[in-house]
Design an enzyme around this catalytic site. Structure first.
Site, PDB file in Angstrom:
ATOM      1  N   ASP A  23       0.859  -1.187   0.000  1.00 11.06           N
ATOM      2  CA  ASP A  23       0.000   0.000   0.000  1.00 11.06           C
ATOM      3  C   ASP A  23       0.889   1.228   0.000  1.00 11.06           C
ATOM      4  O   ASP A  23       1.986   1.221   0.559  1.00 11.06           O
ATOM      5  CB  ASP A  23      -0.988   0.001   1.171  1.00 11.06           C
ATOM      6  CG  ASP A  23      -0.316   0.096   2.514  1.00 11.06           C
ATOM      7  OD1 ASP A  23      -0.050   1.230   2.972  1.00 11.06           O
ATOM      8  OD2 ASP A  23      -0.041  -0.954   3.123  1.00 11.06           O
ATOM      9  N   ASP A 112      -9.387   3.458   6.474  1.00 11.24           N
ATOM     10  CA  ASP A 112      -8.203   3.368   7.349  1.00 11.24           C
ATOM     11  C   ASP A 112      -8.560   4.110   8.631  1.00 11.24           C
ATOM     12  O   ASP A 112      -8.606   5.337   8.657  1.00 11.24           O
ATOM     13  CB  ASP A 112      -7.024   4.017   6.617  1.00 11.24           C
ATOM     14  CG  ASP A 112      -5.741   4.054   7.435  1.00 11.24           C
ATOM     15  OD1 ASP A 112      -5.779   3.769   8.645  1.00 11.24           O
ATOM     16  OD2 ASP A 112      -4.693   4.392   6.843  1.00 11.24           O
ATOM     17  N   GLU A 114      -7.564   4.388  12.525  1.00 14.93           N
ATOM     18  CA  GLU A 114      -6.433   3.994  13.374  1.00 14.93           C
ATOM     19  C   GLU A 114      -5.974   5.151  14.242  1.00 14.93           C
ATOM     20  O   GLU A 114      -6.652   6.178  14.322  1.00 14.93           O
ATOM     21  CB  GLU A 114      -5.282   3.516  12.481  1.00 14.93           C
ATOM     22  CG  GLU A 114      -4.855   4.574  11.462  1.00 14.93           C
ATOM     23  CD  GLU A 114      -3.492   4.310  10.847  1.00 14.93           C
ATOM     24  OE1 GLU A 114      -2.498   4.343  11.599  1.00 14.93           O
ATOM     25  OE2 GLU A 114      -3.420   4.089   9.614  1.00 14.93           O
TER      26      GLU A 114
END
Ligand SMILES: *[C@@H]1O[C@H](CO)[C@@H](O)[C@H](O)[C@H]1NC(C)=O
Length: 224
Positions: A23, A112, A114
Site C-alpha cells: 500500500d 483506514d 487507526e
C-alpha cells in the site's frame, strides 16, 4: 536432497502460499509499478483521501499505474472522525477515486481507521460515537458503491476506540495491521482477516499479504 537444494525447491511453494501486495500514499510519490509487479506483488491499496479535504496528489499515477501493471488495486480513505461526519467523508472518498467497479481489478474501498497521527488516540470521540461514525461512513459507502468498505485497523486501536465492537465483522472485510511474524489476535467478531499488513517495509510503501490464493483475491475484487 542436499538442504540448500531442498530450500530452493520449497521457496516458491512457500511464497505462493499467500499473495503479497503493497500500500502506498503520497510519501512514495510516483511508483515504478512494473518493478512492483516484477517483485511478485499481486495487489495494491492506494491512498485517495483523508478527512474532508485532503487528496493524494499522486493518486492517479499510483492507482492507474497499478492497474496498468496488472495488479488488482483499490483505494483507501484515512479517517479523521473529529473533522466531519462519516457520510461526508465517504462521499468525499467516492468522489475522489474511492469508488468500486466489478471489473475484477478493483478492490472495495478501505476505511483506514487507526491511531490519530496528531492528537488524542480516538480523536476525542467516545466509543459509541466512534461506532456511529464508522457506521455512517459504511452505510454511505455501501449505498454509493454496492460494497461494504474494508476496515483497516489494529486490534489494539479497535479495542480502545470502539470498545472492540463485534458487529462490523458480519459484513466488513478486515485488513489488519500487525508488524510481527504472526497476525495475532483479531478484533472482536472476525474469525479471519482478508489482508494482513505485516510490515512497513514494503518495496515501496507497506508490505501486505492477501489471506488466500489468486482465485480468492479475484473473487473478492469482483464481489458477489
Ligand atoms: C456495535 O456497533 C453496532 C453498529 O454497527 C451497534 O448497533 C451496536 O450497538 C454496537 N455495540 C456495542 C456494544 O457498542
Amino acid at each position: 536432497m542436499h538442504i540448500s537444494a531442498l530450500l530452493a525447491f520449497l521457496a516458491p511453494i512457500v511464497a505462493n502460499a499467500a499473495l503479497p501486495g503493497i500500500d502506498v500514499s503520497s510519501w512514495q510519490g510516483n511508483v515504478d509499478w512494473a518493478g512492483v509487479a516484477s517483485r511478485g506483488n499481486k495487489f495494491a491499496y492506494v491512498k485517495a483521501t483523508e478527512g474532508g479535504t485532503y487528496k493524494n496528489p499522486y493518486f492517479a499515477q499510483q492507482y492507474n499505474g497499478a492497474y496498468s501493471a496488472g495488479l488488482i488495486r483499490g483505494a483507501y480513505h484515512f479517517a479523521q472522525p473529529a473533522s466531519s461526519s462519516g457520510a461526508t467523508q465517504a462521499n468525499f472518498f467516492v468522489a475522489n477515486g474511492g469508488g468500486w467497479s466489478s471489473d475484477g481489478k478493483t478492490l472495495p474501498g478501505a476505511l483506514d481507521i487507526e491511531y490519530n497521527p496528531s492528537g488524542a488516540t480516538c480523536y476525542g470521540l467516545s466509543q459509541s460515537a466512534m461506532v456511529s461514525w464508522i457506521s455512517d461512513f459504511s452505510k454511505t459507502y455501501l449505498s454509493k458503491t454496492g460494497r461494504y468498505p474494508v476496515i483497516y485497523t489494529t486490534t489494539d486501536w479497535w479495542t480502545t476506540c470502539t470498545g472492540n465492537n463485534a458487529s462490523f465483522a458480519a459484513n466488513h472485510p478486515l485488513w489488519v495491521a500487525r508488524y510481527a511474524s504472526a497476525v495475532g489476535t483479531l478484533p472482536a467478531g472476525w474469525s479471519y482477516h482478508s489482508i494482513w499488513q505485516n510490515s512497513d517495509q514494503g518495496n515501496p510503501g507497506d508490505s501486505n499479504i492477501w489471506n488466500g490464493d489468486a482465485t480468492g483475491l479475484s473473487k473478492f475484487a469482483k464481489g458477489g
